[in-house]
Each structure stands twice: as C-alpha cells, then as structure tokens.
Scaffold this motif. Structure first.
Motif, PDB file in Angstrom:
ATOM      1  N   UNK A  26     -11.074  39.887 -10.520  1.00 54.85           N
ATOM      2  CA  UNK A  26     -11.797  38.691 -10.970  1.00 54.85           C
ATOM      3  C   UNK A  26     -11.258  37.446 -10.260  1.00 54.85           C
ATOM      4  N   UNK A  27      -9.929  37.381 -10.189  1.00 54.56           N
ATOM      5  CA  UNK A  27      -9.299  36.211  -9.572  1.00 54.56           C
ATOM      6  C   UNK A  27      -9.687  36.076  -8.105  1.00 54.56           C
ATOM      7  N   UNK A  28      -9.647  37.209  -7.378  1.00 56.66           N
ATOM      8  CA  UNK A  28      -9.983  37.171  -5.952  1.00 56.66           C
ATOM      9  C   UNK A  28     -11.438  36.768  -5.755  1.00 56.66           C
ATOM     10  N   UNK A  29     -12.299  37.283  -6.636  1.00 57.01           N
ATOM     11  CA  UNK A  29     -13.729  36.971  -6.532  1.00 57.01           C
ATOM     12  C   UNK A  29     -13.953  35.484  -6.800  1.00 57.01           C
ATOM     13  N   UNK A  30     -13.229  34.951  -7.779  1.00 54.28           N
ATOM     14  CA  UNK A  30     -13.355  33.532  -8.115  1.00 54.28           C
ATOM     15  C   UNK A  30     -12.945  32.666  -6.925  1.00 54.28           C
ATOM     16  N   UNK A  31     -11.841  33.070  -6.286  1.00 51.77           N
ATOM     17  CA  UNK A  31     -11.363  32.328  -5.115  1.00 51.77           C
ATOM     18  C   UNK A  31     -12.406  32.366  -4.006  1.00 51.77           C
ATOM     19  N   UNK A  32     -12.977  33.554  -3.792  1.00 54.89           N
ATOM     20  CA  UNK A  32     -13.974  33.717  -2.734  1.00 54.89           C
ATOM     21  C   UNK A  32     -15.168  32.811  -3.007  1.00 54.89           C
ATOM     22  N   UNK A  33     -15.609  32.786  -4.278  1.00 59.84           N
ATOM     23  CA  UNK A  33     -16.787  31.986  -4.620  1.00 59.84           C
ATOM     24  C   UNK A  33     -16.494  30.491  -4.579  1.00 59.84           C
ATOM     25  N   UNK A  34     -15.258  30.107  -4.934  1.00 59.12           N
ATOM     26  CA  UNK A  34     -14.886  28.692  -4.826  1.00 59.12           C
ATOM     27  C   UNK A  34     -15.071  28.232  -3.395  1.00 59.12           C
ATOM     28  N   UNK A  35     -14.626  29.093  -2.489  1.00 57.39           N
ATOM     29  CA  UNK A  35     -14.748  28.775  -1.074  1.00 57.39           C
ATOM     30  C   UNK A  35     -16.231  28.666  -0.696  1.00 57.39           C
TER      31      UNK A  35
END
Lengths: 237, 112
Positions: free
Chosen positions: A69-78
């Motif tokens: 979830x955290x990695x996906x959130x980071x990816x989407x923030x970008x």
C-alpha cells in the motif's frame, strides 16, 4: 483447481479487511493470492480455501499488505504531482499566460490601493469558505461510494481528497500571515518589490487552487483512463 | 535463508533482467520464475516484490497492461524504452559489483 467467482469476491473482501481500500491495488493482490492458492492446492488439495488463503497471506510478512500500500501511495503521489505540474505549467505559456499576467497585474494594482490588505483578507476568506463547502460535499459523496463498496481507484480518491493538502493550506498560511500583519503593515506603503512578490505568490496560489479544485476533478475520467489501462474495462463490468 | 539479505539490493536488477528476456510478466509469475531459475535458492518475498514493481513503474522504467484472465484481472509489467536502457546499465553495474566482490572474497581466484 481454479478459484470460483465467489472465492475471488471473498479475496476482494479479504484485502479490504486488511486495509487495502482501492480497487487498483486490490485487484493485483487478489490475482496474486488466487495464483498462489491454486499453486498451494496442487500440493495439498485437501486444504480448505480459507486455510490456503491464510497460508498465502502469511508470505507477505508481519506487516501484511502495508508495504504494498505504501509503495503504491508513493507511486501515485508522484503521478499526481506530475499531472499537477502539467496543468500548472500551461498557465505560464501562451495563450493562458495572458490570463496569468492580467491576474498578476490586477493584484499588484489592487495592493497599491489603501487598505488593500483588508480586501485581500476578505477575498481569501470567501475562497476558503466556498472551498470548505465544496470539500464537505465531496467527502460525503466519497463516503457514500465507499459504503456502497463501489470500485474506487487510488488516483480517483486522490483527485477528490489530496488537493486540500496543496492550495488550501497555502491559502491558510497567507490568511494567517495577513491577520498577523494587518494591524502593523499597510500594503500600499510597502516598496514595489514586496508588492510584486506578494502578487506573484498569490497568483501562483490561485492557479494551483483552480487546477487542483476544478480542472483536475473535471478531467478526472480522462486522467484515470490514461493512468489505468483497466479503468474502462472495470467500469463496464 | 541468510543469503536473502544479499539478494535484497539486487531485486530491481533481477526484475528488469527477467522482463528483458520474457517481454511481459505478472507479479506471481516473476516470483515463480525466480524460484525455478535458482532451484528454490532465491525466493522473492511478496512484501518486497510489489513495492519494487511499483517503484520501477513510478520511475517510468515499466509500463503496465491489464487483461481479463478467467474471472479475474491480471496486471502485466513490461519494459519501457527507458527501462530497456536502464536494464543494460544495471546489469553492467551488477557485473562490476560481482567482479569487485570476487576480488574481495577470493583474491587468489581473481589474480590469475
């Protein structure tokens, strides 16, 4: 042995129970779990669906789906930032540049008028009030969607929710700043470079606000289709 | 299992290399492929694989494709143009690293 549609649905519920709320993240995890369960069944066919599912989930480690979830959130923030930048930049190229310049110059001229700080304070208050109403409505719609367990994509939620982090907090800072200086400083007496700087930052903030609160949500469908190859497929299911 | 730590830093390179050879793959397929290629010696953990894939995607090295397979959706990853170039760089880096390690742990072997 292949998983049935009911079991797939159960896996979606399982991911939701483990704090994965967005469909794009859920569907990838569900496919992974399903593949693994089918593989586990090849070796131990007598294992129940629930036990096989739990065995598979344990492989994600003690934090479960949290890292994913955290990695996906980071990816989407970008992703969100790059969309924001794309829209923001447009206002500094022709023909939109003319509007930007007009806003900038009007602000500068207004700031030169006596008591302009009160005018700016009033305008900011109005924008913040209108935005607060809009956001409350948006949050209600989002909640309804969640209650109905509709498929909400991560970027979709971000377009509706995250924006408050950007422009609105900027406005609040400006609002607080104005309140603190309004008794001591008269904008009309300030040197020109201060007025230019204030006009420029307010213009940039206004564009940011317009882009995040109106333009991006308006183009949401288009942006979601661009980001998620499965978006159309899923919405038509 | 102690050697898993050694593999950890190479996960992105492993993924990129696999995608270079296999065109497009989905997450579970990657874990199984690595397991088979290394005779079970290296197991990519689920909690590490997806964050790595999502990071590579965010960096523009991977592109995704989604297909409906049976009663579920499957997300395939493939290299972008930048991804292909980066794979070559990462593999060269890895070769260099392996050579350096060889010098360090086995000086006799490397001096011949």
């Amino acid at each position: 042995m292949k998983l049935t549609t009911l079991q797939i649905e159960d896996l979606f519920k399982f991911t939701r129970k483990h704090f994965v709320y967005h469909y794009d993240v859920q569907s990838e995890l569900v496919d992974h779990l399903a593949n693994d369960i089918e593989e586990i069944w090849k070796e131990t066919p007598q294992l129940s669906f629930q036990d096989a599912r739990d065995t598979s989930f344990k492989k994600f480690g003690i934090f479960g789906f949290m890292d994913v979830i955290e990695a996906k959130q980071k990816q989407m923030n970008k992703g969100y930032r790059s969309i924001l930048w794309r829209f923001f930049r447009e206002w500094f190229t022709m023909p939109k540049m003319m509007t930007t310049l007009t806003v900038f110059l009007s602000l500068y001229l207004i700031l030169k008028i006596q008591y302009s700080e009160y005018f700016l304070l009033g305008a900011l208050f109005l924008i913040l009030a209108v935005d607060l109403i809009k956001q409350t409505k948006a949050r209600k719609t989002q909640k309804k969607k969640e209650q109905k367990q509709e498929k909400v994509f991560l970027l979709e939620a971000m377009i509706g929710n995250t924006r408050q982090g950007f422009a609105t907090s900027g406005f609040f800072q400006l609002f607080n700043f104005l309140i603190s200086v309004v008794d001591n400083v008269e904008f009309s007496n300030l040197p020109a470079h201060w007025l230019l700087l204030t006009s420029f930052s307010t213009t940039a903030l206004l564009i940011l606000f317009y882009v995040t609160a109106y333009l991006i949500p308006q183009k949401a469908e288009e942006l979601l289709e661009e980001t998620y190859p499965e978006y159309k497929l899923v919405k038509n299911l | 299992m102690g050697n898993q730590k050694l593999f950890k830093g190479s996960l992105q390179t492993i993924i990129l290399k696999l995608l270079e050879t296999n065109d497009k793959m989905y997450g579970y397929e990657i874990t199984q492929h690595v397991k088979a290629l290394t005779n079970g010696e290296l197991k990519i953990t689920e909690g590490a694989l997806y964050p790595a894939l999502h990071k590579l995607e965010a960096d523009g090295l991977l592109d995704v494709e989604v297909a409906k397979v049976g009663n579920r959706l499957r997300k395939y990853y493939k290299l972008t143009e930048i991804g292909s170039k980066e794979t070559a760089n990462k593999l060269a880096e890895m070769q260099e690293f392996l050579k350096t390690m060889q010098h360090l742990v086995n000086p006799k072997f490397s001096s011949e």
